[in-house]
Design a protein around this motif. Structure first.
Motif, PDB file in Angstrom:
ATOM      1  N   GLN A 198       0.823  -1.209   0.000  1.00 46.95           N
ATOM      2  CA  GLN A 198       0.000   0.000   0.000  1.00 46.95           C
ATOM      3  C   GLN A 198       0.859   1.262   0.000  1.00 46.95           C
ATOM      4  O   GLN A 198       0.529   2.239  -0.661  1.00 46.95           O
ATOM      5  CB  GLN A 198      -0.959   0.000   1.204  1.00 46.95           C
ATOM      6  CG  GLN A 198      -2.166  -0.892   1.017  1.00 46.95           C
ATOM      7  CD  GLN A 198      -3.090  -0.404  -0.085  1.00 46.95           C
ATOM      8  OE1 GLN A 198      -3.543   0.739  -0.087  1.00 46.95           O
ATOM      9  NE2 GLN A 198      -3.367  -1.280  -1.048  1.00 46.95           N
ATOM     10  N   GLN A 199       1.985   1.245   0.722  1.00 44.63           N
ATOM     11  CA  GLN A 199       2.893   2.395   0.684  1.00 44.63           C
ATOM     12  C   GLN A 199       3.430   2.596  -0.730  1.00 44.63           C
ATOM     13  O   GLN A 199       3.510   3.725  -1.213  1.00 44.63           O
ATOM     14  CB  GLN A 199       4.068   2.198   1.641  1.00 44.63           C
ATOM     15  CG  GLN A 199       3.740   2.385   3.097  1.00 44.63           C
ATOM     16  CD  GLN A 199       4.941   2.051   3.973  1.00 44.63           C
ATOM     17  OE1 GLN A 199       5.511   0.972   3.864  1.00 44.63           O
ATOM     18  NE2 GLN A 199       5.311   2.980   4.836  1.00 44.63           N
ATOM     19  N   THR A 208       0.654   4.019  -2.967  1.00 44.55           N
ATOM     20  CA  THR A 208       0.436   5.442  -2.686  1.00 44.55           C
ATOM     21  C   THR A 208       1.559   6.272  -3.281  1.00 44.55           C
ATOM     22  O   THR A 208       1.330   7.298  -3.924  1.00 44.55           O
ATOM     23  CB  THR A 208       0.333   5.693  -1.167  1.00 44.55           C
ATOM     24  OG1 THR A 208      -0.755   4.933  -0.648  1.00 44.55           O
ATOM     25  CG2 THR A 208       0.124   7.165  -0.858  1.00 44.55           C
ATOM     26  N   TRP A 234      -5.599   4.167  -8.010  1.00 43.82           N
ATOM     27  CA  TRP A 234      -6.591   4.749  -7.097  1.00 43.82           C
ATOM     28  C   TRP A 234      -7.561   3.678  -6.605  1.00 43.82           C
ATOM     29  O   TRP A 234      -7.891   3.605  -5.423  1.00 43.82           O
ATOM     30  CB  TRP A 234      -7.331   5.866  -7.823  1.00 43.82           C
ATOM     31  CG  TRP A 234      -8.440   6.531  -7.075  1.00 43.82           C
ATOM     32  CD1 TRP A 234      -9.776   6.283  -7.206  1.00 43.82           C
ATOM     33  CD2 TRP A 234      -8.325   7.570  -6.102  1.00 43.82           C
ATOM     34  NE1 TRP A 234     -10.493   7.106  -6.381  1.00 43.82           N
ATOM     35  CE2 TRP A 234      -9.638   7.910  -5.686  1.00 43.82           C
ATOM     36  CE3 TRP A 234      -7.253   8.255  -5.545  1.00 43.82           C
ATOM     37  CZ2 TRP A 234      -9.894   8.899  -4.745  1.00 43.82           C
ATOM     38  CZ3 TRP A 234      -7.516   9.236  -4.608  1.00 43.82           C
ATOM     39  CH2 TRP A 234      -8.823   9.548  -4.208  1.00 43.82           C
ATOM     40  N   LEU A 272      -6.020   1.505  -3.826  1.00 49.62           N
ATOM     41  CA  LEU A 272      -5.610   2.120  -2.560  1.00 49.62           C
ATOM     42  C   LEU A 272      -6.664   1.889  -1.493  1.00 49.62           C
ATOM     43  O   LEU A 272      -7.836   2.173  -1.700  1.00 49.62           O
ATOM     44  CB  LEU A 272      -5.370   3.621  -2.743  1.00 49.62           C
ATOM     45  CG  LEU A 272      -4.155   3.993  -3.575  1.00 49.62           C
ATOM     46  CD1 LEU A 272      -4.171   5.474  -3.915  1.00 49.62           C
ATOM     47  CD2 LEU A 272      -2.872   3.614  -2.851  1.00 49.62           C
ATOM     48  N   GLU A 273      -6.241   1.386  -0.348  1.00 48.53           N
ATOM     49  CA  GLU A 273      -7.170   1.126   0.751  1.00 48.53           C
ATOM     50  C   GLU A 273      -7.508   2.404   1.507  1.00 48.53           C
ATOM     51  O   GLU A 273      -8.626   2.571   1.978  1.00 48.53           O
ATOM     52  CB  GLU A 273      -6.560   0.093   1.705  1.00 48.53           C
ATOM     53  CG  GLU A 273      -6.421  -1.278   1.069  1.00 48.53           C
ATOM     54  CD  GLU A 273      -5.616  -2.240   1.921  1.00 48.53           C
ATOM     55  OE1 GLU A 273      -5.165  -1.868   3.027  1.00 48.53           O
ATOM     56  OE2 GLU A 273      -5.427  -3.384   1.464  1.00 48.53           O
ATOM     57  N   ASP A 274      -6.536   3.298   1.659  1.00 48.97           N
ATOM     58  CA  ASP A 274      -6.740   4.549   2.389  1.00 48.97           C
ATOM     59  C   ASP A 274      -6.422   5.709   1.470  1.00 48.97           C
ATOM     60  O   ASP A 274      -5.269   6.094   1.311  1.00 48.97           O
ATOM     61  CB  ASP A 274      -5.855   4.590   3.638  1.00 48.97           C
ATOM     62  CG  ASP A 274      -6.050   5.868   4.454  1.00 48.97           C
ATOM     63  OD1 ASP A 274      -7.057   6.575   4.224  1.00 48.97           O
ATOM     64  OD2 ASP A 274      -5.186   6.156   5.306  1.00 48.97           O
ATOM     65  N   LYS A 275      -7.461   6.256   0.859  1.00 51.21           N
ATOM     66  CA  LYS A 275      -7.264   7.375  -0.049  1.00 51.21           C
ATOM     67  C   LYS A 275      -7.066   8.668   0.726  1.00 51.21           C
ATOM     68  O   LYS A 275      -6.526   9.627   0.190  1.00 51.21           O
ATOM     69  CB  LYS A 275      -8.435   7.476  -1.013  1.00 51.21           C
ATOM     70  CG  LYS A 275      -8.510   6.277  -1.942  1.00 51.21           C
ATOM     71  CD  LYS A 275      -9.778   6.277  -2.757  1.00 51.21           C
ATOM     72  CE  LYS A 275      -9.883   5.106  -3.679  1.00 51.21           C
ATOM     73  NZ  LYS A 275      -9.994   3.809  -3.099  1.00 51.21           N
ATOM     74  N   GLY A 276      -7.503   8.664   2.007  1.00 54.21           N
ATOM     75  CA  GLY A 276      -7.284   9.813   2.879  1.00 54.21           C
ATOM     76  C   GLY A 276      -7.518  11.130   2.175  1.00 54.21           C
ATOM     77  O   GLY A 276      -8.575  11.363   1.615  1.00 54.21           O
ATOM     78  N   GLU A 277      -6.497  11.931   2.175  1.00 57.05           N
ATOM     79  CA  GLU A 277      -6.599  13.243   1.543  1.00 57.05           C
ATOM     80  C   GLU A 277      -5.895  13.268   0.190  1.00 57.05           C
ATOM     81  O   GLU A 277      -5.506  14.329  -0.286  1.00 57.05           O
ATOM     82  CB  GLU A 277      -6.007  14.299   2.476  1.00 57.05           C
ATOM     83  CG  GLU A 277      -6.793  14.453   3.763  1.00 57.05           C
ATOM     84  CD  GLU A 277      -6.359  15.659   4.568  1.00 57.05           C
ATOM     85  OE1 GLU A 277      -5.627  16.523   4.046  1.00 57.05           O
ATOM     86  OE2 GLU A 277      -6.770  15.736   5.723  1.00 57.05           O
TER      87      GLU A 277
END
Length: 169
Positions: free
Chosen positions: A5-6, A9, A103, A106-111
């Protein structure tokens, strides 16, 4: 060591993985990953970005180790390059397809900015190399992307994210 995931991102944001040289084509791949089915594949209309697509697939198969040291050296000058032969509009469309795929994984799209905003920002970043090599209208279109609030906000978010996590990708 970076989690998949890193890496996704960072690849999405065109970050440190690019400077480490692990994107896209200087990789050592564990044969177990290949045996598990991670192979070069086709996706939409992607023809020049297959190495980036492979990197995305590798990131989905687990953690990666980055060695920030030259292990091999070779001369890349004056060799044929598929991206040099492609039109900028084709390259931009493939970039959009790759960003949308990343996109979606991605598990954590956050900001994180949306794919279209990332591509607009990349058009600005690539502008210097495109001046005189693309139509004037396209150059002007790409240049005014920097004035879009979404592009400016995306840049600000990327800068803040990197400031919060020094040393992380």
């Amino acid at each position: 060591m970076y989690s998949g995931q890193q890496c996704l991102t960072d690849l999405y944001l065109v970050g440190k993985t690019r400077s480490l040289g692990i994107v896209p084509s200087t990789l050592l791949v564990n044969s177990n990953v290949v045996k598990a089915g991670c192979l070069m594949r086709n996706y939409k209309s992607i023809s020049w970005g297959v190495d980036q697509l492979f990197f995305i697939d590798l990131a989905c198969h687990g953690d990666m180790v980055a060695i920030d040291d030259g292990l091999i050296f070779y001369d890349m000058t004056n060799h044929p390059c598929i991206t040099a032969d492609g039109s900028f509009s084709h390259i931009d469309q493939e970039t959009v397809d790759l960003k949308r795929l990343t996109w979606s994984l991605l598990e954590d799209k956050g900001e994180l900015p949306d794919p279209e905003t990332v591509v607009r920002a990349l058009r600005v970043a690539r502008l210097r190399g495109r001046i005189g090599r693309q139509p004037l209208g396209a150059t002007i279109r790409d240049a005014i992307q920097i004035l879009r609030p979404s592009v400016l906000m995306a840049l600000n978010k990327i800068i803040r994210a990197r400031a919060r996590a020094p040393g992380a990708i």
